[in-house]
Structure formats: C-alpha cells, structure tokens
Write an enzyme that holds these catalytic residues in place. Structure first.
Site, short mmCIF file in Angstrom:
data_model
loop_
_atom_site.label_atom_id
_atom_site.label_comp_id
_atom_site.label_asym_id
_atom_site.label_seq_id
_atom_site.Cartn_x
_atom_site.Cartn_y
_atom_site.Cartn_z
CB ALA A 81 56.34 87.81 23.95
CB THR A 82 58.56 87.48 29.04
OG1 THR A 82 57.18 87.72 29.27
CG2 THR A 82 59.38 88.06 30.18
CG ASN A 126 48.91 93.27 27.97
OD1 ASN A 126 49.41 94.37 27.72
ND2 ASN A 126 48.78 92.82 29.21
CB SER A 182 54.28 84.86 22.75
OG SER A 182 54.10 83.80 23.64
CG HIS A 220 51.32 81.44 25.51
ND1 HIS A 220 50.35 81.83 26.39
CD2 HIS A 220 52.34 82.31 25.66
CE1 HIS A 220 50.76 82.91 27.06
NE2 HIS A 220 51.96 83.22 26.63
CB THR A 264 69.12 72.19 23.75
OG1 THR A 264 70.42 71.79 24.16
CG2 THR A 264 68.54 71.14 22.80
CB CYS A 266 52.12 89.13 34.02
SG CYS A 266 52.16 88.11 32.54
#
Length: 377
Positions: free
Chosen positions: A74-75, A152, A200, A202, A238, A325
């Site tokens: 997401a960042t 968050n 995201s 995770h 990739t 973070c």
C-alpha cells in the site's frame, strides 16, 4: 520478546493463512516462470496464474481486472496514486487529513516541495472528518483529496461515501488508503466514489511485499519507475507470481469469513474494552467506538509513564503505541485528535486476530492492569 507473549498487534501485520501458503507453494520452485515470458509453458503458466489472481481480486472489489496495478504494497500504491496523479495534473491544491498514515503524509510533503499546496484537515476528537469540513476546504484549484477508509491506529471509519459524492460533484479525484479496510469492510471503489484505492495483502493474512492500486478508467497517472512496460506501463518490474496468487487467496478467504469473523472479533473487542474499563477506571478510548474496525481498540492511560508501561508489557503482550512505521515517536494520530504528548506515549493500540480467543482477551486485560500498576508515576 518471548514466543509466549500474547499477540495483539494484528494491524501491524498478520501471519500468512495456511490456505495462502498452500496456494503460493507451486510458484516458488516448480512453477518458477516469469509471467512476461510467454514463449514457453513456464512463462504461460505464471501469466495464467497472475491473470486469474487479478480477476479474483477485481471481483472482490467489483471492478474490471484491467483497473488493478500490482505494487509492492500500500505504501507504493499511495505514492503512485498521489505523486503519479498530482504530477500528471500539474501544480494544484491537494487536501488530506492530519491523521493519515505517513505513507500518505510523506508523499504530500514531497508534493509541497514540488510547488503543490496542501491542506490537512484536523479530525474531531472522535477521529473523523465531516463532509462539511471538506466542502469548506475545497478551492477552485483543488484537484485531489486523500482520505483513508479505516485509520491504522484508532480504527475509525471515515464517511467515504459522502466524501466521494462531494468530490464527484466538484470534479475532484478522491484517493483512499484502503490497507486496513480491505478484507474487513465491503470496499467497492465505484459505489464509494473512490477514484484511486490503495491495498495491501499482509493486513489480511496474505504475504508481505504485494499490494495494488485500483484506478478509475481513464485517470491520469505518471509512472514513478520505468523499465519493462509491465502493468500497462504504470509500474515496471517482474511480477511476483507467488505473492500475487497469495494476495488473491487471502482476499477470497477474507470475504468468505468476513461477516462471521467481524461479529466474533467485535464481541471480543467489546469484552476487552469493558474489562479494561472495569480494571482501569481512568482509561480513555481514542476515537469513536462506532464506526470503527471490529478488531481495533486504542486506549490512553493518563498518569502513566508511557515508556515504563511499554517496558512492563513487552515480555507479556505484543501491541503497539502507534503505527508500526512510527519508530516509537508519539503518535501523530492521537495528537491530531487532541491527546497530549504524554497521553499519546501512554497509549496502546490493541488489534485482535482471526484466532484470538476470549481467554486471551481476559489474559490481556490482566497483563495490562499489572503493567499499569508497575508504571504508575
């Protein structure tokens, strides 16, 4: 921290679900092809797996597969949305919220350095902004608004649908960081009026290192990196087949379990909050109890030394005092809703997981009570 510590930090990240690990397994070794190499079976097999996963994720969001751009999380999706769209539009006025994640606030700071003007709306004590606040902040130069779906740290749910309608009425692009909401809330960007949505894997029992940006058709985006034309030229590199397959598997699992899991976790969260209020009479709730993510509780403990509190908790309880973070700095989110620096330092973000039990909730209440007693000023 010992392996026996109670886990109450599932908003920082989640363990990969067994079903997700199983879905990814073939693509680490046996099916090791590059999805862009379509001259042979290995590459075609990887390409087909990516195509299927993209379709499954698109169905979960009720959008067409072409609208998904895979990113590293997401960042990166937030950076691509904000920097990519703002630069494509040219210098303008941007609006966001003071309690956003740093993955939104920091790209906005970069845009300020590039000559864009930015207004950050202060949330109320409940952690929410109002459509009226947004309306007042809009100027003739406003081109982009960014408001996260679910915070968050304090878990509150912003009124996205009303904000989306307002942005549409003014012809303004709305971006939303949906990392904490996807898999827990119904997230249909078109129904919400969201033009750019960051996701995201995770946070919903998928792998780390994969996310997506969902774009409205025809929206202008300038790439942040160049190199191979992957993802319709918007994100070169990739594609990590295993991670993409894992992302789709996690989303499918989350949607299947969503209603049952949400009601169970909300009951446990309420049990946690009621227990803490009984044992710690001065405890403060940060943000509105509703609307809020069912697995989130954020509290402050006035009169308690924050560093002592966290030191006492560390061997027994895995939780946080803010975003994963923020590197231990007092939470800017809590300060934005009016908490003092000391209250922000003596705060706990407690987030429950799909396997959290009522017994663990009772243990957590006891552990926090004991830690507060040890940390009293």
């Amino acid at each position: 921290m010992s392996g026996s510590a109670l886990a109450f930090d599932f908003q920082a990240t989640t363990p990969c679900a067994a079903e997700v690990v199983e879905a990814m397994a073939p693509f680490w070794s046996a099916e090791w092809g590059n999805p862009s190499s379509r001259q042979h079976r290995l590459g075609l097999s990887a390409s087909a797996a990516v195509k299927l996963a993209r379709r499954q994720l698109a169905e979960a969001l009720e959008v067409t597969p072409e609208r998904l751009v895979f990113t590293s999380g997401a960042t990166e999706a937030n950076n691509l949305a904000l920097l990519g769209h703002a630069r494509a539009l040219g210098k303008a006025h941007l609006i966001s919220v003071a309690s956003e994640h740093h993955a939104v606030l920091d790209p906005l700071k970069q845009l300020q350095r590039e000559g864009f003007s930015v207004t950050l709306l202060p949330p109320g004590p409940d952690g929410l902004i109002t459509p009226e606040q947004l309306e007042e902040a809009i100027t003739p130069d406003t081109r982009l608004v960014s408001v996260m779906a679910a915070n968050n740290e304090i878990g509150v749910l912003q009124p996205l649908e009303q904000l989306g309608a307002l942005c549409q009425a003014h012809g303004i692009t709305l971006h939303s960081d949906g990392a904490q909401a996807f898999g827990t809330l119904p997230l249909n960007p078109d129904a919400l009026g969201v033009d750019l949505l960051s996701l995201s894997a995770h946070k919903l029992y998928g792998p780390k290192g994969i996310g997506a940006l969902v774009l409205r058709e025809g929206i202008a985006i300038e790439p942040l990196q160049w190199g191979g034309g992957q993802e319709a030229g918007l994100r070169a590199g990739t594609l990590p087949t295993a991670l993409i397959v894992g992302f789709a598997a996690a989303a499918r699992l989350a949607l299947e379990e969503r209603d049952e899991r949400n009601s169970r976790l909300q009951r446990l969260r309420d049990q946690l909050w009621e227990g803490l209020q009984q044992r710690l009479p001065g405890v403060l709730l940060n943000g509105a109890l509703q609307p809020r993510l069912p697995h989130n509780l954020n509290i402050s403990l006035p009169g308690v030394n924050g560093s002592r509190l966290h030191r006492a908790l560390r061997p027994h309880l895995a939780c946080s005092s803010g975003s994963a973070c923020s590197n231990g700095a007092p939470s800017h989110v809590l300060q934005a809703i009016g908490r003092s620096r000391a209250e922000a330092e003596a705060s706990l973000r407690l987030s429950l997981g799909r396997d959290t039990t009522a017994a663990e909730v009772e243990q957590a209440i006891a552990v926090i009570h004991d830690a507060v007693a040890a940390a009293q000023l």
